[in-house]
Design an enzyme around this catalytic site. Structure first.
Site, mmCIF file in Angstrom:
data_model
loop_
_atom_site.group_PDB
_atom_site.id
_atom_site.type_symbol
_atom_site.label_atom_id
_atom_site.label_comp_id
_atom_site.label_asym_id
_atom_site.label_seq_id
_atom_site.Cartn_x
_atom_site.Cartn_y
_atom_site.Cartn_z
ATOM 1 N N ASP A 279 -27.791 -27.455 -36.247
ATOM 2 C CA ASP A 279 -27.547 -26.243 -35.466
ATOM 3 C C ASP A 279 -27.946 -26.442 -34.001
ATOM 4 O O ASP A 279 -28.840 -27.230 -33.703
ATOM 5 C CB ASP A 279 -28.353 -25.092 -36.097
ATOM 6 C CG ASP A 279 -27.819 -23.732 -35.677
ATOM 7 O OD1 ASP A 279 -26.720 -23.666 -35.080
ATOM 8 O OD2 ASP A 279 -28.504 -22.733 -35.939
ATOM 9 N N ASN B 189 -17.516 -20.639 -40.988
ATOM 10 C CA ASN B 189 -17.200 -21.068 -39.619
ATOM 11 C C ASN B 189 -15.749 -20.786 -39.237
ATOM 12 O O ASN B 189 -15.393 -20.813 -38.056
ATOM 13 C CB ASN B 189 -17.497 -22.567 -39.416
ATOM 14 C CG ASN B 189 -18.982 -22.873 -39.340
ATOM 15 O OD1 ASN B 189 -19.423 -23.963 -39.686
ATOM 16 N ND2 ASN B 189 -19.772 -21.919 -38.864
ATOM 17 N N ARG C 68 -14.969 -18.276 -36.468
ATOM 18 C CA ARG C 68 -15.145 -18.572 -35.044
ATOM 19 C C ARG C 68 -13.812 -18.535 -34.303
ATOM 20 O O ARG C 68 -12.745 -18.536 -34.902
ATOM 21 C CB ARG C 68 -15.787 -19.947 -34.873
ATOM 22 C CG ARG C 68 -17.198 -19.940 -35.371
ATOM 23 C CD ARG C 68 -17.907 -21.221 -35.016
ATOM 24 N NE ARG C 68 -19.296 -21.113 -35.481
ATOM 25 C CZ ARG C 68 -20.290 -21.852 -35.047
ATOM 26 N NH1 ARG C 68 -20.070 -22.775 -34.141
ATOM 27 N NH2 ARG C 68 -21.501 -21.684 -35.504
ATOM 28 N N ARG D 16 -33.391 -20.227 -41.468
ATOM 29 C CA ARG D 16 -32.690 -19.703 -42.647
ATOM 30 C C ARG D 16 -31.842 -20.826 -43.233
ATOM 31 O O ARG D 16 -31.617 -21.846 -42.581
ATOM 32 C CB ARG D 16 -31.842 -18.480 -42.291
ATOM 33 C CG ARG D 16 -30.923 -18.683 -41.117
ATOM 34 C CD ARG D 16 -30.057 -17.442 -40.857
ATOM 35 N NE ARG D 16 -29.305 -17.612 -39.621
ATOM 36 C CZ ARG D 16 -29.603 -17.035 -38.465
ATOM 37 N NH1 ARG D 16 -30.628 -16.216 -38.366
ATOM 38 N NH2 ARG D 16 -28.872 -17.271 -37.399
HETATM 39 C C1 FPP Z 1 -23.753 -25.543 -35.504
HETATM 40 O O1 FPP Z 1 -24.034 -25.400 -34.129
HETATM 41 C C2 FPP Z 1 -22.896 -26.681 -35.691
HETATM 42 C C3 FPP Z 1 -21.663 -26.650 -36.239
HETATM 43 C C4 FPP Z 1 -21.013 -25.418 -36.739
HETATM 44 C C5 FPP Z 1 -20.874 -27.870 -36.346
HETATM 45 C C6 FPP Z 1 -21.669 -29.105 -36.672
HETATM 46 C C7 FPP Z 1 -20.789 -30.237 -36.479
HETATM 47 C C8 FPP Z 1 -21.114 -31.395 -35.909
HETATM 48 C C9 FPP Z 1 -22.465 -31.788 -35.446
HETATM 49 C C10 FPP Z 1 -20.024 -32.338 -35.780
HETATM 50 C C11 FPP Z 1 -20.317 -33.596 -36.526
HETATM 51 C C12 FPP Z 1 -19.698 -33.762 -37.762
HETATM 52 C C13 FPP Z 1 -19.004 -34.868 -38.123
HETATM 53 C C14 FPP Z 1 -18.935 -35.165 -39.549
HETATM 54 C C15 FPP Z 1 -18.308 -35.727 -37.161
HETATM 55 P P1 FPP Z 1 -23.524 -24.109 -33.404
HETATM 56 O O2 FPP Z 1 -22.178 -24.358 -32.874
HETATM 57 O O3 FPP Z 1 -23.613 -22.928 -34.325
HETATM 58 O O4 FPP Z 1 -24.560 -23.989 -32.248
HETATM 59 P P2 FPP Z 1 -25.152 -22.653 -31.644
HETATM 60 O O5 FPP Z 1 -25.976 -22.008 -32.717
HETATM 61 O O6 FPP Z 1 -25.964 -23.147 -30.504
HETATM 62 O O7 FPP Z 1 -23.989 -21.808 -31.211
#
Ligand code: FPP
Length: 236
Positions: free
Chosen positions: A12, A60, A63, A184
């Protein structure tokens, strides 16, 4: 060192990492992917056998479509052309999640990477994608119901027996890490984390490097795991 056998990470903070730098959220996902590549190698070097990561939850899809599309394209690119170092190390890559609602090229990339690495035996990278923990339990329960209809005897069915009905038969999670400051579990691997130790950090995932990972390992080593009993029982 008492290294956790199965580590799971809720990656995250990608969006906030990017926003803080005046970049688009997608830049955070790209940086997060690079972090994951490096981190996975380090985890296997440290003796971790299974690494599970939350790349895209069923929720997700709520989004902005532009962000969803970016993440889908990023995953296709990573499955098709990245992760060479991880694959060269003999790591088996498996994808957990529902195969519904996904683009053809995404499904193809998933099938390719699973097929290409299926005989590998030096660790497992489980990428949770279009994934929900409750959905995994429901899907498992439906498979079990089918087996029962076909005559499976469940008289002595135990909680350990349910693992084979999950998307992949993985061991229980020893250590769950969540970056980005929230505390969480967000519908992640609910069945497998029943006795996990939790490690929460404010560090955004793109900044979660080897030394940050080592802090989590160090914390794990100092936890007294009793599994409901009175004495420390080893999982391995
Ligand atoms: C949560 O951060 C992250 C995600 C929903 C995507 C996670 C994906 C990657 C790290 C890409 C890598 C995966 C592969 C297999 C190449 P957020 O966007 O919710 O962050 P925020 O809470 O700061 O908005």
């Amino acid at each position: 060192m008492n290294v956790p056998n199965h580590v799971a990470i809720i990656m995250d903070g990608n969006g906030r990492w990017a926003t803080k730098r005046g970049l688009k959220r997608s830049a955070g996902h790209l940086e997060g992917s690079k972090t994951l590549e490096k981190l996975a190698i380090h985890a296997y070097d440290m003796g971790v056998k299974v690494l599970s990561v939350y790349a895209f939850s069923t929720d997700n899809f709520k989004r902005d479509p532009e962000e969803v599309e970016y993440l889908m394209n990023l995953l296709v690119k990573y499955f098709n052309t990245k992760f060479e170092k991880i694959i060269k190390r003999g790591v088996k890559i498996v994808i957990s999640g529902r195969k519904t609602n996904l683009r053809e090229d995404v499904l193809e990339a998933i099938n390719n990477i699973e097929a290409k690495t299926k005989a590998n035996q030096n660790g497992i990278l489980n990428i949770c994608f279009n994934y929900g923990g409750q959905e995994e339990i429901i899907d498992g329960a439906l498979k079990l119901a089918k087996d029962i209809n076909s005559g499976l005897d469940i008289t002595n069915f135990k909680r350990e027996d349910f693992y084979k009905y999950l998307y992949h038969e993985l061991p229980p999670i020893d250590l769950l890490i969540r970056t980005g400051g929230e505390e969480r579990v967000s519908n992640f691997m609910l069945y497998q984390m029943s006795y996990s130790e939790f490690y929460f950090t404010n560090t955004y995932f793109p900044d979660f490097d080897k030394s940050e990972f080592n802090k989590a390992l160090f914390m794990f080593e100092n936890r007294d795991r009793r599994f409901g009993g009175l004495h420390d029982i080893q999982t391995k």
